[in-house]
Design an enzyme around this catalytic site. Structure first.
Site: not given
Lengths: 136, 137
Positions: A13, A32, A38, A40, A77-78
């Site tokens: 994000h 951020c 980047h 998480h 996810d991903h």
């Protein structure tokens, strides 16, 4: 009784709002706000509550896992939250807003007899965001 | 004030209703129904509520709490097959929920006293799955 199950998803994000100037965004969001985003490894905790049924369970594990997997993990996810989710086209992809989206999505598609009680997302080991779902 | 103490025990179990077919059990309990059982490292977190005693400064004597958890839960259940060795799990299916209910039943009467109540029993079956029980509603 409350049952909590933990799930994981990895996503990227970038925090940036058109309501502020580029300089203000940089100051507010710091790293951020770096332009290419980047990622998480998020940890999602879903809590449900209700009576223990005749099978000795608050909820059928597989039914719960399937619902969370299909409605939430498959979408997140991903993925790049800003680019891949229309919900974040005009909304900042903070984990606060992500938790709100997860709660809304689960509430809309909830088919389990147990009550959705809480959504908690850890962005890293050092910060997490928790939303209670009010009763009734 | 809340006081929480943790204890661990490792045990095996199988979650299956003997009145049902293997397919029915699989549908309700998934691989927890595999007939020969399997094990977990259960982690128990017991939370008491009360005010610190004005003389001792403690909500509850932690050494006594440790002894209660050992006597009522860890000593009988650790390294056992719950269904085969630990009543009521010869008749009650040892789901995480039912184990938490049984733990509450065992420790609540010996913990509750003037000014102290058992507040919550949290039982982790794995690091990613746990139940919380706060007593009969």
């Amino acid at each position: 009784m409350t049952l909590t199950s933990r799930y994981r998803f990895s996503a990227s994000h970038r925090l940036d709002t058109p309501a502020l100037t580029p300089e203000e965004n940089r100051r507010l969001y710091g790293k951020c706000n770096n332009p290419h985003g980047h990622g998480h490894d998020y940890v999602l905790e879903i809590s449900v509550d209700g009576p223990v049924d005749r099978d000795g369970q608050v909820v059928n594990r597989e039914a719960m896992d399937t619902l969370v997997r299909q409605r939430v993990l498959a979408r997140l996810d991903h993925k790049n939250l800003n680019a891949d989710l229309t919900e974040f086209a005009a909304t900042v992809a903070t984990t606060e807003n992500l938790a709100t989206l997860v709660r809304r999505t689960l509430a809309e598609h909830w088919t389990l007899p147990a009550r959705l009680a809480r959504v908690r997302i850890s962005e890293t080991d050092r910060n997490s965001f928790e939303l209670e779902v009010s009763k009734g | 004030m809340f006081l929480t103490r943790k204890a661990e025990f490792s045990a095996s179990h199988v979650c299956a209703n003997p009145a049902w077919s293997a397919e029915q059990n699989q549908a309700v309990y998934g691989n927890n129904a595999n007939p020969n059982g399997h094990g977990h490292n259960y982690v128990l977190e017991v939370t008491l509520a009360g005010d610190p005693d004005p003389v001792t400064g403690m909500v509850f004597d932690l050494r006594e709490l440790k002894e209660i958890l050992n006597r009522e839960v860890v000593d009988p259940m650790d390294h056992r097959f719950l269904n085969k060795e630990i009543p009521p799990f010869d008749k009650v299916i040892p789901t995480t929920e039912n184990i938490a209910l049984e733990i509450w039943k065992r420790i609540e009467p010996v913990i509750a006293r003037k000014g102290v109540a058992l507040h919550n029993v949290r039982l982790y079956e794995t690091p990613d799955l746990y139940v919380d029980y706060g007593g009969p509603q």
